[in-house]
Design an enzyme around this catalytic site. Structure first.
Site, short mmCIF file in Angstrom:
data_model
loop_
_atom_site.label_atom_id
_atom_site.label_comp_id
_atom_site.label_asym_id
_atom_site.label_seq_id
_atom_site.Cartn_x
_atom_site.Cartn_y
_atom_site.Cartn_z
N ARG A 112 0.88 -1.28 0.18
CA ARG A 112 -0.21 0.08 -0.22
C ARG A 112 1.36 1.00 0.40
O ARG A 112 1.91 0.99 -0.11
CB ARG A 112 -1.03 0.03 1.08
CG ARG A 112 -0.18 -0.08 2.76
CD ARG A 112 -1.38 -0.04 3.73
NE ARG A 112 -0.46 0.68 4.88
CZ ARG A 112 -1.03 0.25 6.17
NH1 ARG A 112 -2.81 0.02 6.49
NH2 ARG A 112 -0.68 0.54 7.34
N ASN A 150 -5.11 7.11 4.57
CA ASN A 150 -4.95 6.40 5.13
C ASN A 150 -3.58 6.38 5.72
O ASN A 150 -2.58 6.33 5.20
CB ASN A 150 -5.22 5.17 5.61
CG ASN A 150 -5.45 4.23 6.81
OD1 ASN A 150 -5.84 4.33 7.52
ND2 ASN A 150 -3.04 3.04 6.71
N GLU A 151 -3.16 7.46 7.04
CA GLU A 151 -1.47 7.11 7.63
C GLU A 151 -1.16 7.79 6.26
O GLU A 151 0.33 6.97 6.16
CB GLU A 151 -1.05 5.75 8.20
CG GLU A 151 -2.00 5.10 9.48
CD GLU A 151 -1.40 3.75 10.25
OE1 GLU A 151 -2.48 3.51 10.37
OE2 GLU A 151 -0.92 3.56 8.98
N GLU A 313 -7.72 4.17 15.74
CA GLU A 313 -7.31 3.39 15.37
C GLU A 313 -6.72 2.56 17.15
O GLU A 313 -6.26 3.18 17.28
CB GLU A 313 -6.64 2.72 14.51
CG GLU A 313 -6.83 2.93 13.00
CD GLU A 313 -5.44 3.07 12.50
OE1 GLU A 313 -5.34 1.58 11.99
OE2 GLU A 313 -5.85 2.37 10.70
N TRP A 321 2.75 -8.71 12.05
CA TRP A 321 3.29 -8.14 10.36
C TRP A 321 3.36 -9.04 8.95
O TRP A 321 4.41 -10.08 9.11
CB TRP A 321 4.11 -7.22 10.14
CG TRP A 321 3.50 -6.13 8.73
CD1 TRP A 321 4.96 -6.17 7.69
CD2 TRP A 321 2.76 -5.82 8.71
NE1 TRP A 321 4.51 -4.74 6.63
CE2 TRP A 321 2.95 -4.58 7.62
CE3 TRP A 321 1.70 -4.79 9.74
CZ2 TRP A 321 2.01 -4.06 6.91
CZ3 TRP A 321 0.81 -3.89 8.62
CH2 TRP A 321 1.29 -3.56 7.91
N GLU A 363 -2.21 -8.37 6.87
CA GLU A 363 -2.15 -8.25 8.80
C GLU A 363 -2.95 -9.28 9.49
O GLU A 363 -4.01 -9.81 10.35
CB GLU A 363 -3.11 -6.61 8.93
CG GLU A 363 -2.18 -5.46 8.09
CD GLU A 363 -2.82 -4.71 8.20
OE1 GLU A 363 -4.10 -4.60 8.78
OE2 GLU A 363 -2.86 -3.79 8.51
#
Length: 686
Positions: A112, A150-151, A313, A321, A363
């Site tokens: 990602r 996201n992040e 979160e 991971w 994940e």
């Protein structure tokens, strides 16, 4: 207008990925969420190919069903723009959208955040998907708000694609206007780096000894921040063209990103991702490590942007991971403790990550509330307990964390300190030492970021400011600090203060530069403590007997008093060798205030001793006597109504003493006298 989350009551939710599960599970999932008192789900942030399975063809049926079913179960929805995981059709057709590393190797599809923020086609397609989603969903009754991407800058926070080099040149031309100014700012005359044409200018690239121009490297981080903010604003503007009703936020604080500017430019408030178990994988070497309690320092940084915020979160299970399980399972009570840690520090909404642990993909070892088997477990029961308890804490929403001490930080020094390991690690060590010392003294502390446009009233709310190692310190910043001290404030500096300018160059002026007069000292000499040397001790009258031997840290400034009103608080002891007896800690009056200069790197014992010298004691001391491993946090409403959160980070019971009668909102019981807190226990006192 203050950038803050506004909700009527403390709110719980969960991150949910309907695309990972058979549709037959959704209704049961939503039913159980409501039974746990969860009210909000976050969805969609990794689902671009579902919204747009091929370029220009948009399909909303899948998430229409999710949204409709969520509304049926009285769940509100935070909808994420799916730009953190661009689809394969995009990266295959437009490879120029892919990011690259510093060596020029292009990242490929498969994880990602694999794209850059400057490629025109990627910006165009990102804005379009955000716009089409907003146009389709802005009237949906389940929609509560939007999350951008996201992040941002999480997986990678450097960008070296061709489009980034081109955008960097444009950014520099706007900043410096001429090559002469650029060459001066970058010290390009050194080692013959002078540029004669803009086409010669790039982001840093591989060099012998991998040693980039430090001034170029600092500008590079500023550019990355600005381009990321521009990318987020592109999406926010696309949403607001259709939807001006629902909030817009994004999650996380990551590298090379000015999150204050990001929030000011694009968001209604910042959100954060809280994973306290990362402390189990840290290299903290203190004999009394803070571990998950240190996560409060990260939350302080979030609170410095939005006084009341969302945890998008919240850790709810063990972490890992791809091919490894790295973090242990939360012990019974820890998920509850961490949730209240977030609330105590200013969160009015907390979403757990995630509803159910993924059974496939990267994940599979990052666990959620539910395990793979989807059967009841103790984490489910713990979350349900939190949900019931928060019903009794409705009045806490809208209150703000209370502190009159702040540790100062700024982006330029953090970014410069990444390359310059002469001062970067000292900044992190000293901030950690001060946070730990104040926490264990039960003194609430804020994180305050100095930035252009900061108002003096933001600084004047604090009676003490701690600015450990501001290597880059401009005349403008010095002016603000002098005004603060002149009005009665007390400010503390550490070694290596003020020897660089805004470009990261070293002006020809005595250290500590722009604040030399404020501190009443100059640095006559300095030394790093060598590998085979011992950090010298401090001679501090009356303090050594109370706190034991105090070490001055791995770097020492050797000070000379320049103001006759300045005084020496502590000196280097006999083991300092050639600078034994020289001033190590000084005090200088300035107007109605005072400035302290410490020539070393702060350790927790030194910070604790200086806090004692300053009289920094718990504001709750007359009401509560607390053990060191209990955190005390105070939130207050504008009308003065006050809530005190006590958090036990120990795995054994701890006893507190309440000297006046208070009510624990969680249990409804009166608290007075001796009270035993369970392992990982929480009290919320009115």
């Amino acid at each position: 207008m203050e950038k803050a989350l506004r909700v009527s009551h403390l709110t719980l939710g969960v991150c949910y990925y309907p695309e990972h599960w058979d549709e037959s599970l959704w209704a049961d999932d939503f039913r159980r969420m409501r039974e746990m008192s969860l009210e909000v789900i976050r969805i969609g942030e990794f689902a671009w190919s579902i919204f747009e399975p091929e370029e220009g063809r948009f399909e909303f049926g899948f998430f229409d069903r999710v949204m409709d079913l969520a509304h049926k179960h009285s769940l509100r929805v935070i909808l994420g723009t799916p730009t953190a995981t661009p689809p394969v059709w995009l990266t295959q057709k437009y490879p120029e959208a892919l990011n690259a590393n510093r060596q020029g190797v292009v990242y490929q599809h498969g994880m990602r955040a694999h794209c850059n923020h400057t490629a025109p086609i990627f910006r165009e397609l990102s804005a379009r998907i955000a716009s089409r989603m907003a146009e389709h969903y802005y009237k949906h009754p389940a929609l509560w708000g939007w999350q951008i991407d996201n992040e941002l800058n999480c997986e990678v926070n450097v960008f070296y694609a061709d489009s980034d080099h081109a955008a960097f040149r444009v950014w520099l031309q706007e900043k410096y206007e001429t090559l002469n100014r650029l060459n001066a700012a970058w010290g390009a005359v050194f080692w013959n780096q002078t540029y004669s044409d803009w086409s010669q200018v790039y982001l840093s690239r591989p060099t012998p000894a991998d040693s980039p121009n430090p001034h170029q490297a600092l500008d590079e981080k500023r550019f990355i921040s600005d381009s990321t903010i521009s990318y987020a604003k592109l999406q926010a503007d696309a949403i607001r063209a259709h939807d001006t009703t629902h909030f817009i936020t994004t999650n996380g604080l990551f590298g090379h990103l000015d999150s204050h500017h990001l929030t000011d430019e694009t968001l209604d408030f910042i959100s954060y991702d809280a994973y306290p178990l990362f402390s189990e994988a840290s290299l903290e070497s203190s004999p009394e490590p803070m571990r998950d309690r240190r996560w409060g320092w990260n939350l302080s940084a979030v609170r410095g942007i939005s006084r009341r915020f969302c945890i998008m979160e919240q850790q709810s299970g063990p972490g890992g991971w791809v091919n490894r399980l790295e973090l242990p399972s939360p012990k019974p009570g820890q998920v509850r403790l961490w949730t209240y840690q977030s609330i105590a520090h200013g969160a009015d909404m907390v979403l757990f990550f995630r509803w159910r642990t993924a059974t496939m993909g990267t994940e599979i070892y990052w666990h959620g509330i539910n395990d793979y088997h989807n059967q009841a477990n103790r984490r489910c029961a713990e979350v349900a307990r939190i949900g019931q308890e928060l019903l009794r804490l409705a009045d806490v929403a809208g209150s703000a964390y209370q502190a009159d001490v702040a540790i100062l930080r700024d982006y330029d020094n953090e970014w410069d300190g990444e390359l310059d390991t002469w001062h970067g690690p000292y900044e992190r060590q000293s901030a950690s030492a001060w946070y730990a010392a104040l926490q264990r003294r039960h003194v609430p502390v804020d994180s305050l970021t100095l930035r252009p446009g900061i108002r003096r009233r933001e600084m004047s709310r604090y009676r003490v400011l701690i600015y450990p190692h501001p290597t880059i310190l401009t005349d403008e910043t010095a002016r603000m600090l002098k005004e603060y001290a002149n009005a009665g404030g007390r400010i503390i500096f550490g070694c290596r203060t003020g020897y660089k300018d805004i470009h990261g160059q070293c002006p020809m002026r005595p250290f500590p530069g722009a604040v030399a007069d404020l501190c009443g000292v100059t640095v006559e000499d300095f030394t790093r403590i060598g590998k085979y040397q011992t950090e010298p001790s401090l001679d501090w009258d009356g303090v050594n007997a109370q706190f034991g031997e105090l070490k001055s840290g791995p770097f020492n400034d050797i000070l000379r008093l320049e103001n006759p009103e300045a005084s020496v608080i502590a000196s280097y002891a006999a083991d300092a060798g050639y600078y034994a007896g020289k001033p190590a800690l000084t005090r200088n009056p300035w107007g109605d205030g005072v400035a302290y200069y410490y020539g070393g790197v702060f350790t927790e014992p030194v910070a604790n001793a200086l806090a004692e010298h300053l009289g920094l004691n718990s504001p709750l001391a007359d009401r509560l006597t607390l053990p060191r491993d209990i955190e005390a946090a105070i939130r207050a409403q504008p009308d003065g109504e006050t809530f005190v959160f006590l958090l036990n980070y120990a795995d054994t019971p701890r006893t507190i003493q309440a000297h006046s009668e208070m009510v624990d909102l969680i249990s409804g019981e009166t608290v007075l006298g001796e009270v035993v807190m369970e392992p990982y226990g929480v009290l919320a006192l009115r």
